[in-house]
Scaffold this active site. Structure first.
Site, PDB file in Angstrom:
ATOM      1  CG  PHE A  52      -6.951  -8.372  -0.905  1.00 12.49           C
ATOM      2  CD1 PHE A  52      -8.307  -8.451  -0.605  1.00 12.49           C
ATOM      3  CD2 PHE A  52      -6.062  -8.164   0.143  1.00 12.49           C
ATOM      4  CE1 PHE A  52      -8.763  -8.325   0.698  1.00 12.49           C
ATOM      5  CE2 PHE A  52      -6.508  -8.027   1.446  1.00 12.49           C
ATOM      6  CZ  PHE A  52      -7.863  -8.105   1.725  1.00 12.49           C
ATOM      7  CE1 TYR A 234       1.110  -5.457   7.779  1.00 14.04           C
ATOM      8  CE2 TYR A 234       0.312  -3.198   7.634  1.00 14.04           C
ATOM      9  CZ  TYR A 234       0.574  -4.411   7.035  1.00 14.04           C
ATOM     10  OH  TYR A 234       0.313  -4.585   5.695  1.00 14.04           O
TER      11      TYR A 234
END
Length: 397
Positions: A52, A234
């Site tokens: 990103f 997560y």
């Protein structure tokens, strides 16, 4: 030398300079195909060499026409040994930016350190004066704390209970059960120190105090939420605690930047194949199922598509930046659509070693993984001799 992918577990030990160059060129072509964006003109990207961060730098430069400074920690090549992919990506980016008449300089060093922060501030003062956008996209498993000198290591563990679920070895396609023991408090604390918002806050405070943030400057950090099936390992695990801290830090930074009319945001992005996500159990299986569905629906995006859409439809659309009830920008909106998640949940129950090649997109996952290291691109002759010793004059070390 002839460069081939050499794997060790979830890591590729080699990178291909020409392939990384092709990757950057492909991303630039995508951004240019979408037209110009009336956005930031002087941009700092912290963590600018892959994923990103790289896509943000490319979108800033080739979408907005911005001057960019990139900070990263990458390994240059030595005789007979390739550089890290981020080094080759950055070399290719700077080459293309220079060709296009765009300012681009980089600093290779530990972004967590006070020295690199100061070096970056000095470069901004000397060349750009001020920046109007700061992207914070660091992905490191360790952090040497600049105040205490303590080395902190992040861990990937559930909190409160042992976690068991399916995962896949994406090299072999073997679907198996994985069990991960829960974190203790020290694990949680270390992970928050490495991956939370403290360093982002330190960067913004140092830059504000140095006067290198323009009036109305914006800063963006990246996060992930994901579905219920990955939650325990997560979002409700140690990484999730760090992301909670990062997201809370955005409000603190916004408060601090009020004096210059600045604002901090967290953008929640889509699940994508990265070096980090490949090592997280459960995530590769989830991504391979997700990709199959999103490609069939015509809504699949890679890093560059995500960042181009973030800039053009969220940050610089001319309208107020839309956020959710927790103040976050949601560019994971297509991934988290109810119909998409329902299909993933249904396929998850059916996923086995035998069925995955049909119901998932493991081939797409493998392709994306190889692409991270410059392999598997059309138009690159991988049988030709490649010069591994790519130097970049504007990368200061």
């Amino acid at each position: 030398m002839i460069i081939e992918p050499r794997m060790r577990g979830f890591i590729c030990l080699t990178a291909h300079p020409k392939g990384c160059e092709q990757n950057v060129k492909n991303q630039i072509a995508h951004v240019k195909s979408k037209g110009s964006i009336d956005g930031a003109k002087k941009v700092l990207v912290i963590g600018a060499s892959t994923g990103f961060g790289l896509a943000s730098r490319i979108t800033s430069a080739f979408g907005c026409g911005a001057s960019t400074i990139g900070v990263f920690f990458e390994k240059p090549a030595s005789e007979g040994k390739t550089a890290s992919p981020g080094w080759y990506n950055s070399a290719a980016f700077e080459q293309e930016a220079t060709k296009a008449g765009l300012y681009a300089k980089s600093i290779n060093g530990d972004a967590f350190s006070n020295e690199v922060k100061q070096q970056t501030i000095d470069l901004i003062k000397a060349d750009l004066g001020q920046v109007d956008l700061v992207i914070y996209s660091l992905a490191s498993p360790v952090r040497m704390h600049p105040v205490t000198g303590v080395l902190h290591r992040s861990v990937l563990k559930p909190i409160g209970a042992t976690f068991s679920n399916k995962t896949v070895d994406f090299h072999t396609g073997n679907v198996s059960q994985v069990t991960i023991e829960p974190a203790n408090q020290e694990d949680i604390d270390n992970t928050v120190v490495v991956m939370g918002g403290e360093d982002w806050s330190m960067w913004m405070e140092a830059m504000k105090n140095a006067g290198v943030l323009a009036d109305g400057a914006m800063t963006i950090a990246y996060s992930y939420i994901g579905p219920e099936v990955t939650e325990a390992v997560y979002r409700k695990g140690t990484i999730g605690r760090a992301k909670d801290h990062l997201e809370a830090t955005a409000f603190d930074i916004s408060e601090s930047l009020k004096s210059i009319n600045g604002k901090a945001y967290v953008s929640v992005n889509k699940a994508l194949v990265t070096q980090a996500s490949s090592a997280i159990p459960v995530i590769p299986l989830y991504i391979s199922l997700l990709y199959k569905i999103m490609k069939a629906e015509g809504i699949h995006e890679g890093c560059i598509e995500q960042m181009q859409r973030l800039y053009s439809e969220r940050l610089y659309s001319g309208n107020e930046i839309p956020v959710d009830d927790k103040g976050r920008i949601r560019i994971d909106d297509w991934e988290m659509r109810d119909d998409v998640q329902k299909q993933v949940a249904d396929l998850w129950l059916k996923a086995t070693t035998e069925s995955l090649s049909e119901i998932g997109d493991l081939a797409g996952y493998k392709q994306d993984f190889l692409n991270l290291f410059g392999f598997g691109f059309e138009g690159v002759d991988y049988l030709a001799d490649a010069n591994e010793l790519i130097k970049v004059a504007s990368i200061s070390e």
